[in-house]
Every structure is written in C-alpha cells, then in structure tokens.
Write a protein that holds these residues in place. Structure first.
Motif, PDB file in Angstrom:
ATOM      1  N   VAL A  62      66.500  15.252  31.175  1.00 27.66           N
ATOM      2  CA  VAL A  62      67.071  16.463  31.782  1.00 27.66           C
ATOM      3  C   VAL A  62      67.894  17.230  30.746  1.00 27.66           C
ATOM      4  O   VAL A  62      67.782  18.451  30.615  1.00 27.66           O
ATOM      5  CB  VAL A  62      67.929  16.097  33.017  1.00 27.66           C
ATOM      6  N   LEU A  63      68.695  16.497  29.976  1.00 25.37           N
ATOM      7  CA  LEU A  63      69.534  17.138  28.961  1.00 25.37           C
ATOM      8  C   LEU A  63      68.661  17.808  27.899  1.00 25.37           C
ATOM      9  O   LEU A  63      68.907  18.954  27.499  1.00 25.37           O
ATOM     10  CB  LEU A  63      70.467  16.098  28.328  1.00 25.37           C
ATOM     11  N   ALA A  64      67.602  17.097  27.476  1.00 23.70           N
ATOM     12  CA  ALA A  64      66.696  17.661  26.457  1.00 23.70           C
ATOM     13  C   ALA A  64      66.053  18.938  26.985  1.00 23.70           C
ATOM     14  O   ALA A  64      65.982  19.950  26.280  1.00 23.70           O
ATOM     15  CB  ALA A  64      65.622  16.633  26.096  1.00 23.70           C
ATOM     16  N   ARG A  65      65.599  18.927  28.246  1.00 25.13           N
ATOM     17  CA  ARG A  65      64.954  20.122  28.818  1.00 25.13           C
ATOM     18  C   ARG A  65      65.951  21.275  28.902  1.00 25.13           C
ATOM     19  O   ARG A  65      65.641  22.410  28.559  1.00 25.13           O
ATOM     20  CB  ARG A  65      64.364  19.800  30.192  1.00 25.13           C
ATOM     21  N   GLN A  66      67.168  20.945  29.353  1.00 23.96           N
ATOM     22  CA  GLN A  66      68.185  21.992  29.498  1.00 23.96           C
ATOM     23  C   GLN A  66      68.455  22.666  28.143  1.00 23.96           C
ATOM     24  O   GLN A  66      68.496  23.882  28.038  1.00 23.96           O
ATOM     25  CB  GLN A  66      69.463  21.370  30.049  1.00 23.96           C
ATOM     26  N   GLU A  67      68.620  21.842  27.107  1.00 27.73           N
ATOM     27  CA  GLU A  67      68.935  22.398  25.780  1.00 27.73           C
ATOM     28  C   GLU A  67      67.751  23.190  25.243  1.00 27.73           C
ATOM     29  O   GLU A  67      67.919  24.283  24.703  1.00 27.73           O
ATOM     30  CB  GLU A  67      69.277  21.257  24.815  1.00 27.73           C
ATOM     31  N   PHE A  68      66.543  22.640  25.410  1.00 30.68           N
ATOM     32  CA  PHE A  68      65.366  23.327  24.867  1.00 30.68           C
ATOM     33  C   PHE A  68      65.143  24.657  25.579  1.00 30.68           C
ATOM     34  O   PHE A  68      64.943  25.685  24.940  1.00 30.68           O
ATOM     35  CB  PHE A  68      64.121  22.445  24.982  1.00 30.68           C
ATOM     36  N   LEU A  69      65.185  24.644  26.912  1.00 25.20           N
ATOM     37  CA  LEU A  69      64.908  25.874  27.658  1.00 25.20           C
ATOM     38  C   LEU A  69      65.964  26.939  27.377  1.00 25.20           C
ATOM     39  O   LEU A  69      65.666  28.130  27.373  1.00 25.20           O
ATOM     40  CB  LEU A  69      64.806  25.584  29.162  1.00 25.20           C
ATOM     41  N   SER A  70      67.208  26.493  27.094  1.00 25.48           N
ATOM     42  CA  SER A  70      68.278  27.473  26.855  1.00 25.48           C
ATOM     43  C   SER A  70      68.047  28.251  25.555  1.00 25.48           C
ATOM     44  O   SER A  70      68.640  29.303  25.342  1.00 25.48           O
ATOM     45  CB  SER A  70      69.644  26.791  26.833  1.00 25.48           C
ATOM     46  N   THR A  71      67.155  27.763  24.679  1.00 24.71           N
ATOM     47  CA  THR A  71      66.853  28.507  23.443  1.00 24.71           C
ATOM     48  C   THR A  71      65.987  29.731  23.726  1.00 24.71           C
ATOM     49  O   THR A  71      65.857  30.609  22.880  1.00 24.71           O
ATOM     50  CB  THR A  71      66.078  27.620  22.440  1.00 24.71           C
ATOM     51  N   GLY A  72      65.339  29.766  24.899  1.00 22.39           N
ATOM     52  CA  GLY A  72      64.539  30.943  25.266  1.00 22.39           C
ATOM     53  C   GLY A  72      63.067  30.843  24.903  1.00 22.39           C
ATOM     54  O   GLY A  72      62.305  31.779  25.134  1.00 22.39           O
ATOM     55  N   TYR A  73      62.631  29.701  24.369  1.00 25.68           N
ATOM     56  CA  TYR A  73      61.229  29.581  23.957  1.00 25.68           C
ATOM     57  C   TYR A  73      60.257  29.730  25.137  1.00 25.68           C
ATOM     58  O   TYR A  73      59.109  30.101  24.950  1.00 25.68           O
ATOM     59  CB  TYR A  73      60.970  28.228  23.279  1.00 25.68           C
ATOM     60  N   TYR A  74      60.700  29.363  26.339  1.00 25.50           N
ATOM     61  CA  TYR A  74      59.811  29.471  27.508  1.00 25.50           C
ATOM     62  C   TYR A  74      60.148  30.705  28.363  1.00 25.50           C
ATOM     63  O   TYR A  74      59.673  30.823  29.487  1.00 25.50           O
ATOM     64  CB  TYR A  74      59.908  28.191  28.365  1.00 25.50           C
ATOM     65  N   LYS A  75      60.958  31.605  27.821  1.00 22.13           N
ATOM     66  CA  LYS A  75      61.354  32.797  28.598  1.00 22.13           C
ATOM     67  C   LYS A  75      60.138  33.616  29.054  1.00 22.13           C
ATOM     68  O   LYS A  75      60.129  34.106  30.195  1.00 22.13           O
ATOM     69  CB  LYS A  75      62.335  33.624  27.746  1.00 22.13           C
ATOM     70  N   PRO A  76      59.102  33.797  28.198  1.00 20.81           N
ATOM     71  CA  PRO A  76      57.932  34.552  28.681  1.00 20.81           C
ATOM     72  C   PRO A  76      57.303  33.916  29.927  1.00 20.81           C
ATOM     73  O   PRO A  76      56.770  34.631  30.784  1.00 20.81           O
ATOM     74  CB  PRO A  76      56.963  34.515  27.489  1.00 20.81           C
ATOM     75  N   ILE A  77      57.379  32.586  30.039  1.00 23.86           N
ATOM     76  CA  ILE A  77      56.832  31.932  31.245  1.00 23.86           C
ATOM     77  C   ILE A  77      57.732  32.272  32.434  1.00 23.86           C
ATOM     78  O   ILE A  77      57.254  32.647  33.511  1.00 23.86           O
ATOM     79  CB  ILE A  77      56.747  30.393  31.064  1.00 23.86           C
ATOM     80  N   ALA A  78      59.053  32.161  32.221  1.00 23.70           N
ATOM     81  CA  ALA A  78      60.000  32.486  33.305  1.00 23.70           C
ATOM     82  C   ALA A  78      59.828  33.943  33.740  1.00 23.70           C
ATOM     83  O   ALA A  78      59.849  34.246  34.939  1.00 23.70           O
ATOM     84  CB  ALA A  78      61.435  32.236  32.836  1.00 23.70           C
ATOM     85  N   ASP A  79      59.627  34.842  32.774  1.00 29.16           N
ATOM     86  CA  ASP A  79      59.450  36.269  33.122  1.00 29.16           C
ATOM     87  C   ASP A  79      58.190  36.470  33.954  1.00 29.16           C
ATOM     88  O   ASP A  79      58.201  37.244  34.925  1.00 29.16           O
ATOM     89  CB  ASP A  79      59.378  37.131  31.853  1.00 29.16           C
ATOM     90  N   ALA A  80      57.115  35.777  33.573  1.00 31.15           N
ATOM     91  CA  ALA A  80      55.853  35.924  34.324  1.00 31.15           C
ATOM     92  C   ALA A  80      56.030  35.395  35.748  1.00 31.15           C
ATOM     93  O   ALA A  80      55.551  36.001  36.716  1.00 31.15           O
ATOM     94  CB  ALA A  80      54.734  35.169  33.606  1.00 31.15           C
TER      95      ALA A  80
END
Ligand SMILES: C[S@@+](CC[C@H](N)C(=O)[O-])C[C@H]1O[C@@H](n2cnc3c(N)ncnc32)[C@H](O)[C@@H]1O
Ligand SMILES: [Zn+2]
Length: 288
Positions: A62-80
């Motif tokens: 959970v911590l790894a996912r939180q830190e990784f996602l906070s970098t914005g690398y998956y933001k295009p997925i979240a936007d879609a």
C-alpha cells in the motif's frame, strides 16, 4: 466520512439489511454493530469472510503504491477514468460512485479534483477494499468519502444504490457489481493491456507469456465504450522502480534472479498500456 445528507447506502455484511448511523457506529435492525475507526473508516468484513488474518495488499504494498501514484505517472489513467465518470453522471443531481478495490484511494481523489475543476454536481464516494492498510491510507488522505474494509465478493452495500462502479486493476465480481448498480448504472473497468510494463517484464522474467486479457463483455453487462491508452514514462531511480514492482502482481511471481536484475536498475523507460472499458448493467437498453 462523507456527509449524512445523502441517503444511506451501507448494508450489514451479516444479513444485508440497511445500516443506520448511531453516533460512532453503524447498526442494523438485528443489532449487528460496526464501529467507525479513529481514522474514519468502517470495517464491514466479518471475520468468517476473511480467507486470511490480513487479507489483500500488505502495508508495504500500500505504501509503495501510494508513493508511486503520487509521482503522477498514472495520472493519464486517472484522467481517462474521471472523464468517463463525469460523462456518465448527470450534471444536475448528486450521484454515487463506488471504487471496488480502491487501494489507497488515488483514483477517487483524482475524481474529486476533476469535479472541483469542472464545477460538477456533488458525488457521494465510496471506496471498498479488503486490505485494512489500503483503507486506512485512503481515509487518512480524503475525508469526503466512505472508506470501507470489505470484499467485492460480498459488497456491504444496498441493492441498486450506485450510479457508477469502478474496478481498476482489481478483482471484479460481476454479480455483485450488477446487484449494487442502479438500472442504467455504469461499470468502468481498467486492466493491464498486452504491452503494459513490457520492458520491466522482459527484465524480470526469463520468457514472457502473453498477459491474460480480461473478457471484454462480462456476463450481465453490455460494452458501451472501449479505449486503449498507451504512453511512455521514465523512472529515474531505484526507489521508483522498486515501488512499481512492489505495487504490481509481479511482486508475487518474480524469481530471486529476476528481483536481483530489477534491483540493479537505476533508470527504466516503460510502456504504460491499459484497456479501459465502460459497460452498462443489462442489455444496454435505457430503463425509465
Ligand atoms: C492491484 S491493487 C489496485 C488498487 C487500486 N484500484 C489502484 O489501482 O490503485 C488491487 C486491490 O484489490 C484489493 N483486493 C483484493 N481482493 C479483494 C476483494 N476480494 N475485495 C476487495 N478488494 C480486494 C487489494 O487489497 C488491492 O488494494
Ligand atoms: Zn445485521
């Protein structure tokens, strides 16, 4: 915890009857009672429905996912995902959105931001995950949602109470999604596409099997829209590479040699490739 003006949607995990809030707990007419934790989430996963003592993603994942996602690398997925949700709900009345297998809540937080930017109508957000670590992390980061420890196999929600169900890199239980969706309710599903993280997979596995592709139209649903999203990212340090590995199912499959090769990397260019499906419960006919 979200505001109490929205009709209650929660169901007792023991008998399915409506839960009512009584001060610091939620209770059903039969007397089952579930406390709201200090962090603001509710545990609606009965001990007898747990397959292990600490089911779902671990604290470390959970911590790894939180830190990784906070970098914005998956933001295009979240936007879609946010675009699909925003296009699926009416502008003039509140809608209810469930993230089934919400992890640490990244996609619901991004959805909230997109609503603020677009001045959209109010959403009632519910995140369910079987991992208490994930739900605790989600509750810490976003107060305006119901965060629930529970299982997709037995969603602690009343029938026909959700306008949209999200299942993002998750474990779909279509019958349950169908049960909790309203008559024209929409399921938004995101799964890894064939080339997702292919460069990492080529490094950690001796040979690559084609990834199992999920069925496009699961039973009880009609496919309305399908999108493949593909873009490239560059990870610049070992910490990010290790966080990505820890948050994916590869963590369970990797061999010691594969892990050693991943740990030796200091940078990595990667393909992000996901399949986004929008489905409607039933035969696709609008119900009035
Ligand atoms: C790959 S993670 C994706 C999390 C989140 N959707 C995201 O993309 O950030 C899968 C999540 O499903 C949860 N999970 C596993 N089995 C579940 C179940 N039966 N019901 C609900 N959640 C489950 C795990 O704890 C984990 O948080
Ligand atoms: Zn009950």
């Amino acid at each position: 915890m979200s505001d109490l003006s929205f009709p209650n949607l929660l169901a007792c995990p023991m008998d399915g009857s409506p839960l009512t809030r009584v001060q610091g707990s939620w209770r059903c007419p039969a007397g089952h009672s579930f406390d709201i934790a200090r962090q603001g989430y509710i545990n609606l996963l009965p001990v007898q429905n747990k397959r292990s003592k600490d089911p779902g993603d671990s604290k470390e994942m959970v911590l790894a996912r939180q830190e990784f996602l906070s970098t914005g690398y998956y933001k295009p997925i979240a936007d879609a995902v946010s675009d699909l949700v925003n296009a699926s709900v009416p502008a003039d009345r509140p809608s209810s959105i469930l993230d089934a297998g919400c992890g640490e809540g990244y996609y619901l937080r991004e959805l909230t931001k997109s609503r603020l930017i677009n001045n959209g109508s109010r959403l009632h957000l519910t995140g369910v995950d079987i991992s208490k670590w994930a739900v605790m992390a989600a509750a810490r980061q976003e107060k305006n949602a119901d965060w629930i420890v529970g299982s997709n196999a037995n969603l602690p929600l009343l029938p026909a109470c959700q306008d949209v169900v999200l299942c993002l890199f998750g474990f779909p239980v279509y019958q349950e999604f169908n049960r909790v969706l309203t008559a024209n309710g929409v399921l938004v599903k995101v799964d890894a596409g064939p080339d997702h993280l292919i460069e990492l997979r080529e490094i950690i596995y001796p040979c690559i099997k084609p990834a199992n592709q999920p069925e496009n139209t699961p039973p009880g649903f009609t496919l309305l829209e399908q999108r493949s999203l593909r873009y490239r990212i560059r990870l610049n340090n070992q910490t990010q590479i290790s966080q990505l590995l820890t948050m994916t199912p590869h963590l369970y499959r990797i061999t010691a040699e594969g892990r050693a090769r991943a740990e030796a990397l200091t940078e990595l260019s990667l393909t992000i490739n996901v399949q986004i499906n929008k489905l409607v419960a039933g035969d696709g006919e609008i119900k009035f």
